[in-house]
Scaffold this motif. Structure first.
Motif, short mmCIF file in Angstrom:
data_model
loop_
_atom_site.label_atom_id
_atom_site.label_comp_id
_atom_site.label_asym_id
_atom_site.label_seq_id
_atom_site.Cartn_x
_atom_site.Cartn_y
_atom_site.Cartn_z
N ASP A 167 -49.84 11.15 -42.53
CA ASP A 167 -50.53 11.79 -44.02
C ASP A 167 -49.77 10.94 -45.07
O ASP A 167 -48.89 10.96 -45.20
N TYR A 168 -50.80 10.13 -45.84
CA TYR A 168 -50.33 9.38 -46.77
C TYR A 168 -49.71 10.07 -48.01
O TYR A 168 -49.14 9.90 -49.08
N ALA A 217 -47.63 2.60 -41.43
CA ALA A 217 -49.05 2.41 -41.13
C ALA A 217 -49.39 1.25 -40.34
O ALA A 217 -50.20 1.19 -39.33
N GLY A 238 -46.17 11.42 -45.86
CA GLY A 238 -45.50 10.83 -45.05
C GLY A 238 -45.51 11.44 -43.60
O GLY A 238 -44.63 10.70 -42.73
N LEU A 241 -44.89 3.91 -46.43
CA LEU A 241 -45.97 3.92 -45.84
C LEU A 241 -46.64 2.94 -45.20
O LEU A 241 -47.22 3.03 -44.37
N ALA A 242 -46.69 1.85 -45.94
CA ALA A 242 -47.25 0.56 -45.49
C ALA A 242 -46.56 0.11 -44.35
O ALA A 242 -47.39 -0.25 -43.22
N ARG A 253 -42.73 8.92 -45.81
CA ARG A 253 -43.27 8.69 -47.47
C ARG A 253 -42.69 7.26 -48.32
O ARG A 253 -43.55 6.93 -48.97
#
Length: 155
Positions: A93-94, A75, A97, A71-72, A68
């Motif tokens: 899951d955005y 990802a 997290g 995230l970037a 969480r």
């Protein structure tokens, strides 16, 4: 063959391989849930969910931490991991997290080929998350950038 009969194939495998799980009939799929002890990983356990439907067997294995706050970076790391993968994919899951690995095969493949095919479906997520879990943990806990974390996992 319906999903209940298909689930018996997966159940037999899980029982023969001594997996601990709960089983839930959702009316259109049987879902197996449990924890998998992990060796050679920064994590001691992964969480799994196996959904057996009429046409497919899906296996989702999740890390016991949330991305969480990163995230970037996570990802980007997942994109680097997924690009060369031949089987399955990593997801995040955005919203919360959650990071997981997902693999899916047609039920016909599971029924008509050797037991090793189902073993691939069941154990591939653990193998991938064991290999790349440290990279995700390094991003989250040590502020390592995604490219460096990925390269260290590949080394």
């Amino acid at each position: 063959m319906n999903y209940k009969e298909n689930a018996e194939i997966v159940k037999k495998y899980l029982d023969e391989d001594d997996w601990n799980y709960d089983m839930d009939d959702r009316g259109n799929a049987i879902v197996f849930r449990g924890r998998v002890g992990v060796s050679k990983s920064v994590f001691s356990v992964f969480y799994f969910l196996v959904a057996v439907e009429d046409e497919v067997v899906q296996n989702f294995v999740s890390l016991p931490i949330s991305a969480r706050d990163k995230l970037a970076e996570v990802a980007e790391f997942i994109t680097r991991v997924n690009y060369p993968l031949k089987y399955g994919r990593m997801d995040m899951d955005y919203g919360d997290g959650e990071v997981r690995y997902h693999i899916c095969v047609p039920i016909e493949a599971v029924k008509t080929v050797p037991k090793e095919t189902l073993e691939l479906v069941m154990k591939m997520p653990n193998t991938v998350l064991t290999k790349y879990g440290k990279g995700i943990a390094d991003i989250i806990f040590k502020d390592v950038d995604a490219k460096t974390a990925y390269e260290e996992c590949e080394a």
